[in-house]
Enzyme design. Structure first.
Site, PDB file in Angstrom:
ATOM      1  N   GLY A   9       0.905  -1.148  -0.055  1.00 50.62           N
ATOM      2  CA  GLY A   9       0.005   0.024   0.041  1.00 50.62           C
ATOM      3  C   GLY A   9       0.723   1.179  -0.082  1.00 50.62           C
ATOM      4  CB  CYS A  10       0.233   4.405   1.291  1.00 51.54           C
ATOM      5  SG  CYS A  10       0.879   6.296   1.577  1.00 51.54           S
ATOM      6  CG  PHE A  11       5.960   5.238  -0.369  1.00 50.27           C
ATOM      7  CD1 PHE A  11       5.484   6.496   0.010  1.00 50.27           C
ATOM      8  CD2 PHE A  11       6.564   5.368  -1.603  1.00 50.27           C
ATOM      9  CE1 PHE A  11       5.459   7.582  -0.647  1.00 50.27           C
ATOM     10  CE2 PHE A  11       6.504   6.359  -2.353  1.00 50.27           C
ATOM     11  CZ  PHE A  11       5.929   7.360  -1.975  1.00 50.27           C
ATOM     12  CG  ASP A  88      -3.466   3.911   0.112  1.00 47.54           C
ATOM     13  OD1 ASP A  88      -3.857   5.072  -0.049  1.00 47.54           O
ATOM     14  OD2 ASP A  88      -2.646   3.557   0.984  1.00 47.54           O
TER      15      ASP A  88
END
Length: 173
Positions: A9-11, A88
């Site tokens: 997902g979102c870093f 995300d």
């Protein structure tokens, strides 16, 4: 030192769980797996480069093993969701363990099989295990995001935290 590359997902949300563990020297947000050299956040977000947001972890395997990193990785993601993570959505947010050598590949496969056999999730484990390609560091404003933007980080990670609390509370660490 060794490297590990994980996407989940979102870093922004993947850095903090690894960032302060003993034997971990750096956790860098970036992009990997795509076809464009040196992509920007905006390019990756547009779904036109083929990249996945990921983190690169530099660690000392004598102090913190790759297998331990994998245990933490699984507890940060929804391994049953192949098309993003939490809020995300899209291929740039897919869960992937990118291996850098055969030992990492085998360890990742074994850990995925162990998770699948555990009964922790009712749905199949769909996290991919793929060979690593070039890792491009993200722009400076995306590094250690949770430290520099704690309010926004808390907002963007709330759904993830809720899922993890509900699904990993009985997990063996």
């Amino acid at each position: 030192m060794e490297r590990a590359i994980f996407a989940g997902g979102c870093f922004w949300c993947m850095v903090k769980p690894f960032d302060s563990l003993p034997g971990i020297y750096s956790v860098l947000s970036g992009y990997t797996g795509g076809t464009v050299a040196n992509p920007t956040y905006e390019q990756v977000k547009s779904h036109t480069t083929g990249h996945t947001e990921a983190v690169e972890i530099i660690f000392d395997p004598e102090l913190f093993s790759y297998e331990n990193l994998l245990e933490i990785y699984w507890q940060q993601t929804d391994p049953t969701d192949a098309f993003g993570q939490f809020e995300d959505r899209g291929s740039n947010y897919r869960p992937v363990i990118f291996y850098l050598n055969e030992q990492q590949k085998h360890a990742a496969e074994a850990s995925r099989e162990k998770l699948a056999a555990s009964g922790q999730f009712k749905e199949p484990i769909v996290t991919k295990i793929e060979p690593a390609t070039t890792f491009y560091p993200a722009e400076l404003e995306h590094q250690a995001y949770y430290k520099h933007h704690p309010t926004n980080y808390a907002r963007t990670s709330a759904r993830r935290k809720k899922f993890l609390a509900e699904n990993w509370q009985s997990a063996v660490h």
